[in-house]
Design a protein around this motif. Structure first.
Motif, PDB file in Angstrom:
ATOM      1  N   GLN A  67       0.855  -1.214   0.000  1.00  0.00           N
ATOM      2  CA  GLN A  67       0.000   0.000   0.000  1.00  0.00           C
ATOM      3  C   GLN A  67       0.882   1.253   0.000  1.00  0.00           C
ATOM      4  N   HIS A  68       1.912   1.250   0.842  1.00  0.00           N
ATOM      5  CA  HIS A  68       2.949   2.282   0.765  1.00  0.00           C
ATOM      6  C   HIS A  68       4.198   1.635   0.179  1.00  0.00           C
ATOM      7  N   ASP A 108       7.042   3.963  -1.345  1.00  0.00           N
ATOM      8  CA  ASP A 108       8.208   4.848  -1.502  1.00  0.00           C
ATOM      9  C   ASP A 108       9.286   4.470  -0.495  1.00  0.00           C
ATOM     10  N   ASN A 158      -6.302   0.379   4.967  1.00  0.00           N
ATOM     11  CA  ASN A 158      -7.054  -0.467   4.032  1.00  0.00           C
ATOM     12  C   ASN A 158      -6.509  -1.888   3.975  1.00  0.00           C
ATOM     13  N   GLU A 178     -10.636   5.094   8.122  1.00  0.00           N
ATOM     14  CA  GLU A 178     -10.082   4.209   9.162  1.00  0.00           C
ATOM     15  C   GLU A 178     -11.164   3.706  10.114  1.00  0.00           C
ATOM     16  N   HIS A 208       3.714  14.646   4.200  1.00  0.00           N
ATOM     17  CA  HIS A 208       3.208  13.370   3.678  1.00  0.00           C
ATOM     18  C   HIS A 208       2.899  13.536   2.183  1.00  0.00           C
ATOM     19  N   ARG A 232       0.468  12.571   0.404  1.00  0.00           N
ATOM     20  CA  ARG A 232      -0.916  13.003   0.151  1.00  0.00           C
ATOM     21  C   ARG A 232      -1.027  14.524   0.289  1.00  0.00           C
TER      22      ARG A 232
HETATM   23  C1  UD1 Z   1      -2.891   5.697   4.768  1.00  0.00           C
HETATM   24  C2  UD1 Z   1      -3.934   5.229   5.782  1.00  0.00           C
HETATM   25  C3  UD1 Z   1      -3.974   6.187   6.969  1.00  0.00           C
HETATM   26  C4  UD1 Z   1      -2.590   6.381   7.568  1.00  0.00           C
HETATM   27  C5  UD1 Z   1      -1.630   6.818   6.464  1.00  0.00           C
HETATM   28  C6  UD1 Z   1      -0.224   6.995   6.975  1.00  0.00           C
HETATM   29  C7  UD1 Z   1      -5.896   4.117   4.785  1.00  0.00           C
HETATM   30  C8  UD1 Z   1      -7.326   4.257   4.488  1.00  0.00           C
HETATM   31  N1  UD1 Z   1      -5.278   5.216   5.212  1.00  0.00           N
HETATM   32  O1  UD1 Z   1      -3.314   6.944   4.274  1.00  0.00           O
HETATM   33  O2  UD1 Z   1      -4.812   5.647   7.970  1.00  0.00           O
HETATM   34  O3  UD1 Z   1      -2.647   7.387   8.561  1.00  0.00           O
HETATM   35  O4  UD1 Z   1      -1.635   5.804   5.434  1.00  0.00           O
HETATM   36  O5  UD1 Z   1       0.606   7.425   5.972  1.00  0.00           O
HETATM   37  O6  UD1 Z   1      -5.358   3.048   4.652  1.00  0.00           O
HETATM   38  N2  UD1 Z   1       1.673   7.877  -1.790  1.00  0.00           N
HETATM   39  C9  UD1 Z   1       2.966   8.010  -2.224  1.00  0.00           C
HETATM   40  N3  UD1 Z   1       3.874   7.081  -1.826  1.00  0.00           N
HETATM   41  C10 UD1 Z   1       3.564   6.055  -1.020  1.00  0.00           C
HETATM   42  C11 UD1 Z   1       2.239   5.912  -0.575  1.00  0.00           C
HETATM   43  C12 UD1 Z   1       1.299   6.838  -0.977  1.00  0.00           C
HETATM   44  O7  UD1 Z   1       3.289   8.930  -2.966  1.00  0.00           O
HETATM   45  O8  UD1 Z   1       4.455   5.249  -0.694  1.00  0.00           O
HETATM   46  C13 UD1 Z   1       0.677   8.893  -2.198  1.00  0.00           C
HETATM   47  C14 UD1 Z   1      -0.142   8.483  -3.387  1.00  0.00           C
HETATM   48  O9  UD1 Z   1      -0.407   9.602  -4.151  1.00  0.00           O
HETATM   49  C15 UD1 Z   1      -1.424   7.999  -2.763  1.00  0.00           C
HETATM   50  C16 UD1 Z   1      -1.542   8.921  -1.551  1.00  0.00           C
HETATM   51  O10 UD1 Z   1      -0.199   9.113  -1.128  1.00  0.00           O
HETATM   52  O11 UD1 Z   1      -2.496   8.080  -3.627  1.00  0.00           O
HETATM   53  C17 UD1 Z   1      -2.343   8.357  -0.431  1.00  0.00           C
HETATM   54  O12 UD1 Z   1      -1.868   7.061  -0.064  1.00  0.00           O
HETATM   55  P1  UD1 Z   1      -2.910   5.989   0.575  1.00  0.00           P
HETATM   56  O13 UD1 Z   1      -2.191   4.745   0.960  1.00  0.00           O
HETATM   57  O14 UD1 Z   1      -4.090   5.860  -0.293  1.00  0.00           O
HETATM   58  O15 UD1 Z   1      -3.435   6.747   1.863  1.00  0.00           O
HETATM   59  P2  UD1 Z   1      -2.684   7.596   2.980  1.00  0.00           P
HETATM   60  O16 UD1 Z   1      -3.178   8.977   2.917  1.00  0.00           O
HETATM   61  O17 UD1 Z   1      -1.208   7.375   2.935  1.00  0.00           O
END
Ligand code: UD1
Length: 363
Positions: free
Chosen positions: A38-39, A41, A98, A130, A237, A239
């Protein structure tokens, strides 16, 4: 006993690391680590593996970003296939992201026992993704490991049998206790040009605070209000940086006098930055807990918290989301709070309690 542990997003890594370490004491317990991706980077994922001593994942699902439905569905499909290849007796999930609900649901449908670490926390705000993940994961979990006693009331109110619930404490604090001394040797505060206890650390990334132009503008106004009182460090972050750029607001933050906008920090540098902050300003869940454990004043820029013990016993103040309320709250927080204490069982041993309960359940 075969236990598959799930990590997906940044706040999962520091929760699973001490559990895996505690499992090593039981040779009959075979642990498998699955990273959903999911993450992905370096600064949101890889760095944490190195710093926390997490083993390389046994499987990496590589789901990446997407809408909630797409991300959740991808995890489910790929984790189902992973369990075909590598059956498990227990699937252990942490937190509320998620990946947590996706893997719990796959396991429950396969009649595999689900262990949920950090069960029973409730913000009572169902607009938070969440909160949906928490409610549903708890309903289908067999072991519900809670970090504060209020969680049991939340769970029993939802019809969950108290016999499934075990109060074990806070695994994220296990990791903090393990790494606090090493974090204390980091030079990040001086490297950024700041001095201990003379800056505020700001992290904001909740969709409700950054995803619309109105919310993002209000969040920037709040950051400006903090920065008017003392120098600020803002690890951004992805996002938040994406949304601020999209709404043409990033320049307002980077132009603030006394403010440094930096990349997301690794675990040790971030812990060092928290420990040395005069104040933390955040909408994170975990940071409310970490500041309570560190005794650092925390202002939470949200209307609700699923972690009430950080307010009743710790250093956290639930501020709401009015930027106009920030100056007075910062002034009050900087005076410090008397009588704050570390909550029960936030003692570095939560993971050991969890693993011994799982092992006892298997015998
Ligand atoms: C997720 C969690 C949140 C947690 C947060 C910590 C859910 C619903 N939300 O939110 O509870 O507080 O992680 O960080 O699971 N992105 C990157 N690199 C990455 C990951 C994400 O650039 O490695 C960017 C992307 O544009 C992505 C956006 O961040 O679309 C959001 O990532 P996502 O995993 O959907 O949700 P978070 O906001 O990170």
């Amino acid at each position: 006993m075969r236990v598959t542990c799930i990590v997906g997003a940044r706040p999962n890594f520091m929760k699973v690391a001490p559990i895996l370490a505690a499992m090593r004491a039981y040779p009959a317990l075979v642990a498998r680590l699955v990273h959903t991706g999911q993450h992905y980077d370096e600064r949101m994922s890889t760095l944490f593996f190195r710093e926390l001593g997490l083993p390389q994942p046994d499987a990496y699902l590589g789901v990446g970003s997407g809408s909630h439905a797409v991300q959740t569905a991808r995890v489910m499909e790929l984790f189902d296939a992973e369990l075909d290849q590598h059956p498990a007796d227990v699937v252990l999930v942490v937190g509320d992201v998620n990946s947590t609900i996706a893997c719990a649901l796959v396991a429950a449908k396969r009649n595999i026992l689900v262990a949920h670490v950090e069960a029973g926390l409730r913000s009572r705000d169902r607009r938070m993704p969440e909160e949906i993940n928490r409610i549903l994961t708890d309903q289908i979990s067999d072991y519900l490991f809670t970090s504060e006693r209020s969680a049991l009331e939340n769970l029993t109110a939802e019809g969950i049998d108290a016999a499934r619930v075990r109060f074990v404490g806070n695994v994220m604090i296990d990791t903090l206790v393990t790494h606090r001394a090493a974090a204390g040797t980091r030079t990040v505060v001086g490297d950024l040009g700041y001095q201990s206890k003379q800056y505020a650390l700001i992290t904001l990334h909740r969709p409700s605070n950054v995803d619309t132009p109105e919310a993002a503008a209000n969040t920037v106004a709040a950051i400006e209000a903090v920065a008017a009182r003392l120098p600020v460090i803002i690890p951004l972050h992805p996002r938040t940086s994406g949304k601020l750029q999209q709404f043409d607001l990033l320049g307002r933050v980077t132009a603030l006098p006394g403010a440094r906008v930096v990349e997301p920090q690794g675990y040790l540098d971030f812990l060092c930055l928290m420990d040395n902050a005069a104040l933390v300003f955040t909408d994170s869940g975990g940071i409310q807990e970490e500041t309570t454990a560190l005794g650092v004043p925390c202002l939470t820029f949200r209307d609700s918290t699923e972690r009430p013990i950080t307010v009743t016993e710790g250093t956290n103040v639930l501020l709401g989301t009015e930027a106009a309320a920030v100056p007075a709250a910062v002034d009050a927080a900087l005076k410090g709070r008397t009588g704050a204490r570390i909550p029960e069982y936030w003692d570095g041993k939560a993971s050991e309690r969890i693993v011994s309960i799982l092992v006892a359940g298997a015998s």
